[in-house]
Design a protein around this motif. Structure first.
Motif, short mmCIF file in Angstrom:
data_model
loop_
_atom_site.label_atom_id
_atom_site.label_comp_id
_atom_site.label_asym_id
_atom_site.label_seq_id
_atom_site.Cartn_x
_atom_site.Cartn_y
_atom_site.Cartn_z
N SER A 1 -51.45 33.54 -25.62
CA SER A 1 -50.32 34.33 -25.11
C SER A 1 -50.62 35.82 -25.17
O SER A 1 -50.17 36.54 -26.07
N TRP A 2 -51.40 36.28 -24.20
CA TRP A 2 -51.76 37.69 -24.12
C TRP A 2 -50.79 38.45 -23.23
O TRP A 2 -50.31 37.94 -22.23
N ARG A 3 -50.52 39.70 -23.58
CA ARG A 3 -49.79 40.60 -22.71
C ARG A 3 -50.77 41.33 -21.79
O ARG A 3 -51.94 41.48 -22.13
N LEU A 4 -50.27 41.79 -20.64
CA LEU A 4 -51.05 42.74 -19.86
C LEU A 4 -51.13 44.04 -20.63
O LEU A 4 -50.19 44.42 -21.33
N ALA A 5 -52.25 44.72 -20.51
CA ALA A 5 -52.42 46.00 -21.20
C ALA A 5 -51.63 47.09 -20.48
O ALA A 5 -51.42 47.01 -19.26
N PRO A 6 -51.16 48.11 -21.20
CA PRO A 6 -50.40 49.20 -20.55
C PRO A 6 -51.10 49.80 -19.35
O PRO A 6 -50.46 50.10 -18.33
N HIS A 7 -52.43 49.98 -19.42
CA HIS A 7 -53.11 50.60 -18.28
C HIS A 7 -53.22 49.67 -17.08
O HIS A 7 -53.52 50.12 -15.98
N ASP A 8 -52.96 48.36 -17.26
CA ASP A 8 -52.95 47.46 -16.12
C ASP A 8 -51.85 47.82 -15.12
O ASP A 8 -51.94 47.49 -13.93
N PHE A 9 -50.82 48.49 -15.59
CA PHE A 9 -49.68 48.83 -14.74
C PHE A 9 -49.89 50.15 -13.99
O PHE A 9 -49.10 50.50 -13.13
N LEU B 1 -53.24 51.42 -12.76
CA LEU B 1 -54.67 51.45 -12.50
C LEU B 1 -55.10 52.64 -11.65
O LEU B 1 -56.09 53.30 -11.94
N ARG B 2 -54.35 52.89 -10.57
CA ARG B 2 -54.75 53.99 -9.70
C ARG B 2 -54.60 55.34 -10.40
O ARG B 2 -55.47 56.20 -10.29
N THR B 3 -53.51 55.51 -11.13
CA THR B 3 -53.30 56.77 -11.85
C THR B 3 -54.36 56.98 -12.92
O THR B 3 -54.88 58.09 -13.10
N THR B 4 -54.72 55.89 -13.63
CA THR B 4 -55.64 56.02 -14.76
C THR B 4 -57.09 56.04 -14.32
O THR B 4 -57.90 56.83 -14.83
N PHE B 5 -57.43 55.14 -13.37
CA PHE B 5 -58.84 54.95 -13.03
C PHE B 5 -59.19 55.28 -11.59
O PHE B 5 -60.36 55.29 -11.21
N ASP C 1 -64.20 54.07 -17.94
CA ASP C 1 -64.97 52.98 -17.36
C ASP C 1 -64.22 51.66 -17.39
O ASP C 1 -64.73 50.64 -16.92
N ARG C 2 -63.03 51.64 -17.94
CA ARG C 2 -62.30 50.39 -18.09
C ARG C 2 -61.55 50.05 -16.80
O ARG C 2 -60.33 50.07 -16.73
#
Length: 400
Positions: free
Chosen positions: A111-119, A121-125, A358-359
């Motif tokens: 039962s994993w959550r999505l990571a905060p940066h998954d929401f 992606l464009r802004t972060t990476f 790089d993530r």
């Protein structure tokens, strides 16, 4: 034409949760499910290893397909299918089960959550797209879901020692400790990554209190009921509600909608082995068939109705991908006793030596015990390994 307050397409985990919520509000709910159900007898050990399958080749419409097969597979899980297009440069493998509880009947409870940066992606990476909602907005619902599913996971004191753990969880039960295999694997990979105790929707309690006994049959049948299965934990609670109508072995052929109002107004349904279609209407529709099936239903409905609806935002079906997976086998000189406990205890959730910029894709590496893939019968496991002391006597006594 029958009318309901809510029509839910799909009786998997999401569909059953939605149905329960609306029934608690006194709504009249229709639950539509294309499959049926399968509940193995608790004393039928022959059914406990059905996840051990042989992949058989098929061919359909020019595509290369595979079907997971085992003894009496058509009888037990007629809808357990894996498809692989094998079209370069990518392959898509699709494995699910149709029926009450959906794929939540066929899982090991991780039962994993999505990571905060998954929401974002464009802004972060600078890749992909940002979600219209944030992790922070979803976090309270993650908390609620983890409590409902009785997730066992790392305590705050544990996660403080992890080099990558982006969440604040409050798990109901303490985590399953890292296995001997996990520790040996950590020694082998060194500082490349950190193996951590992972969250499972499995009660970490003594067996006499309904906890996990390490039967390693989570996907098929849990002997103590420790793992969260949507059919047993959700459907049993709502099936007698007078406001619920459930249509099993009934497929949603297409949706109808009011383009100006921007809402679905009706669903066209057909029962198994029938050529007759019938229509139901509802004030609200919830598509809970799973991500791929929902997209397929919307796009098929657009073609059949001759008008656009679901793709008005140009986002339906875009940026969808399966989970990337690879196998990394490690040979160790020390004995690892792979038959101890659950098939998997720990994971690496991120390579710790990667820079944040790089993530672009998250990493989840599960450490599986090898005998899960050996393919021998459960009776051999019980009689040879369990009896030899590789797992505690509690489980063995329950199975005699």
């Amino acid at each position: 034409m029958k009318h309901f307050d809510v029509c839910i397409i799909g009786a998997g985990l999401t569909g059953l949760l939605s149905a329960r919520s609306f029934l608690q509000q006194g709504k009249k709910v229709l639950l539509v499910e294309r499959g049926n159900e399968y509940r193995p007898a608790m004393d039928d050990r022959e059914t406990w290893w059905e996840e051990r399958v042989i992949t058989a080749p098929m061919s359909r419409d020019g595509r290369a397909l595979t079907r997971n097969e085992f003894d009496r597979s058509e009888e037990k899980f007629p809808d357990l299918v894996s498809c692989d297009t094998r079209n370069a440069p990518w392959n898509f493998q699709y494995n699910m089960w149709h029926g009450i509880g959906g794929s939540a009947q066929m899982w090991s409870g991780m039962s994993w959550r999505l990571a905060p940066h998954d929401f974002r992606l464009r802004t972060t990476f600078g890749h992909g797209e940002d979600w219209p909602i944030s992790y922070e907005e979803l976090a309270p619902f993650y908390d609620e879901a983890e409590a409902l599913m009785e997730v066992s996971g790392p305590l705050p004191a544990d996660t403080e020692t992890y080099r990558f753990w982006p969440w604040k969880n409050n798990f109901r039960y303490k985590p399953f400790r890292l296995s001997y295999l996990d520790r040996r694997f950590q020694e082998t990979i060194g500082d490349i990554g950190q193996i951590i105790m992972q969250p499972h929707a499995v009660r970490n309690l003594p067996a006499e209190e309904g906890g996990c006994v390490g039967a390693k049959t989570c996907v098929s049948c849990c002997p103590t009921g420790a793992i969260f299965k949507a059919r047993e934990r959700l459907f049993d609670d709502i099936m007698m509600d007078d406001n619920l109508e459930c249509l099993l072995e009934t497929c949603c052929v297409r949706l109808e909608w009011d383009t100006e109002a921007k809402k679905i107004t009706a669903a066209v349904l057909r029962e198994k082995d029938s050529e007759t279609e019938f229509t139901v209407s509802a004030s609200m529709f919830f598509l809970c068939a799973n991500a791929l099936e929902n997209i397929t239903l919307i796009q098929r409905s657009e073609v059949m109705n001759g008008q656009s609806f679901g793709r008005s935002s140009d986002m339906v079906g875009r940026y969808f991908s399966s989970h990337g997976a690879f196998t990394w086998s490690v040979l160790m000189e020390k004995p690892i006793y792979p038959t101890r406990g659950r098939p998997t205890h720990g994971s690496i959730i991120e390579w710790v030596d990667r820079q944040a910029e790089d993530r672009r894709n998250g990493v989840l590496l599960e450490v599986w015990q090898s005998d899960f893939f050996r393919g021998y019968h459960p009776m051999e496991h019980f009689e040879k390994d369990v009896a030899a002391g590789h797992w505690g006597k509690t489980l063995f006594k329950r199975l005699l």
